[in-house]
Design a protein around this motif. Structure first.
Motif, PDB file in Angstrom:
ATOM      1  N   SER A 238       0.815  -1.216   0.000  1.00 35.34           N
ATOM      2  CA  SER A 238       0.000   0.000   0.000  1.00 35.34           C
ATOM      3  C   SER A 238       0.851   1.271   0.000  1.00 35.34           C
ATOM      4  O   SER A 238       0.344   2.361  -0.280  1.00 35.34           O
ATOM      5  N   LYS A 239       2.133   1.138   0.300  1.00 33.30           N
ATOM      6  CA  LYS A 239       3.031   2.302   0.212  1.00 33.30           C
ATOM      7  C   LYS A 239       3.305   2.676  -1.245  1.00 33.30           C
ATOM      8  O   LYS A 239       3.704   3.809  -1.533  1.00 33.30           O
ATOM      9  N   TYR A 240       3.109   1.707  -2.135  1.00 27.00           N
ATOM     10  CA  TYR A 240       3.561   1.890  -3.509  1.00 27.00           C
ATOM     11  C   TYR A 240       2.441   1.842  -4.545  1.00 27.00           C
ATOM     12  O   TYR A 240       2.676   2.081  -5.730  1.00 27.00           O
ATOM     13  N   ARG A 255       7.327   2.634  -8.897  1.00 26.14           N
ATOM     14  CA  ARG A 255       6.891   2.420  -7.519  1.00 26.14           C
ATOM     15  C   ARG A 255       6.721   0.924  -7.232  1.00 26.14           C
ATOM     16  O   ARG A 255       6.996   0.457  -6.128  1.00 26.14           O
TER      17      ARG A 255
END
Length: 409
Positions: A238-240, A255
């Motif tokens: 979820s960071k990317y 990403r």
């Protein structure tokens, strides 16, 4: 392309030649000719389902060989049920939670696998596994049944739960792979081939399984997302990306690669435990059985690291490379050299622009330092660089052609 791979990696061609020579039929010493009936059919299933490692399992010490073959097939049956997306959730959970009991039921069979399940035949003929399992020493049966129970329960939990946090990720990998390490270690000790401490230090055994499972989960991201599931923890992906589909999209490639590198970094953290565990294994066939998958895993992580192809396809190490690793993973020092060289490869691919750069650098530096310090000759030096072998190969051809032409033949 396959021919070019062999030409550019001649040491792999050499390893393949010796592998074929060693395992080429007919071989009167193979396990298949020493067993009959249901157990022979079990070894048939072993070759159908375990592929590259069937030969290694068959080369195990006779005290362990049948038990580990059956342990593998039982867990393969359990895994086939878990992977089958056509089985309704409630029914799947019931099967998973009760699987440790069906291994005692004469004649048990499952014929409702989906059409795409490649190992469905194992479940159709599972009665042969049951028959031979019940012939094992009770001590072995108890270990296998206990691991099957615990694994089935964990798998059932994750038919409902999602892998969200890093704790979830470690727990899921423990259920599906760490417990395998537990069971194998207990079997090694129970057989008398390894010290009792091997079956007692289960944290290290768990790490062995986690390193393998995390490597597979990292590599399989494209296939899993296309199948409608994702085992990367959302705490990482979820960071990317804003969704699993976006994670592998070409429009999000930069990403996505950063997320891939974080997954690789998470797997690399288990290397110290892997080295410590392998240092506790002394029986040669058991060592090779344990070491080969770990060598394959570090090679796979090195291939995946910073490699955008992983987001597009299921990448795998070359077949020749795999055979070379099988041939080389025979001693602790050899495996340390394998790890050292793949760590160097990761080091070369680790770019300062990568958010994981510092973390990877620290893990790799420490692992290389620990390995180099434990080897008698210090850091391994590869005197068989493949480009040198290629040069020698072409020089030899040139000399042969020259002599042939000047001899007047």
């Amino acid at each position: 392309m396959a021919f070019l791979d062999w030409v550019l990696h001649p040491t792999e061609l050499w390893a393949a030649f010796w592998y074929v020579m060693r395992h080429a039929p007919p071989d009167e010493k193979t396990v298949k000719l020493q067993v009959s009936g249901d157990m022979k059919r079990c070894y048939d299933f072993l070759e159908m389902t375990s592929r590259s490692f069937a030969a290694v399992i068959q080369e195990l010490n006779p005290k362990l060989r049948d038990a580990i073959c059956l342990f593998y097939l039982i867990l393969r049956g359990l895994d086939t049920i878990e992977d089958d997306m056509t089985i309704p959730g409630a029914k799947k959970r019931d099967l998973l939670e009760k699987f440790h009991t069906v291994i005692y039921e004469d004649g048990w069979s499952f014929k409702e696998s989906g059409p795409d399940e490649k190992d469905a035949l194992l479940l159709v003929e599972f009665s042969v596994v049951v028959s031979e399992f019940k012939r094992l020493p009770v001590e072995f049966q108890d270990i296998i049944a206990d691991i099957t129970r615990r694994m089935g329960s964990g798998m059932a939990k994750y038919t409902r739960a999602r892998v969200e946090t890093l704790d979830d990720y470690n727990e899921y990998c423990h259920y599906v792979a760490g417990l395998v390490g537990h069971g194998l270690s207990r079997l090694f000790s129970e057989s008398g081939l390894e010290d009792k401490s091997v079956g007692e230090n289960l944290d290290l055994a768990n790490s062995m399984g986690l390193f393998l499972q995390k490597t597979n989960i990292t590599r399989d991201i494209n296939e899993d997302v296309l199948d409608g599931r994702c085992f990367w923890p959302s705490a990482i992906w979820s960071k990317y990306a804003d969704s699993e589909d976006t994670l592998i999209a070409k429009s999000n490639r930069e990403r996505g690669i950063e997320g891939l590198n974080e997954m690789c970094t998470n797997a690399l953290s288990h290397i110290p435990d892997v080295m410590e565990y392998l240092s506790s294994i002394h029986e040669p066939t058991v060592f090779k059985f344990c070491a080969i998958p770990q060598s394959m895993a570090i090679a796979t992580i090195a291939l995946c690291y910073n490699n955008g192809r992983v987001l597009d396809d299921n990448v795998k190490i070359r077949k020749g490379e795999a055979l070379k690793l099988i041939a080389a993973s025979t001693s602790l020092d050899s495996v340390k050299c394998i790890f050292y060289r793949y760590l160097e490869e990761i080091e070369r691919k680790n770019e300062p622009s990568n958010p994981m750069y510092e973390q990877v650098r620290k893990i790799v530096d420490k692992a290389k330092k620990d390995i180099a310090g434990s080897l008698k000759g210090g850091p391994p030096v590869d005197f068989t660089k493949e480009y040198l072998i290629i040069i020698v190969f072409f020089v030899a051809i040139f000399v042969f052609i020259y002599q042939y032409n000047t001899s007047g033949l």
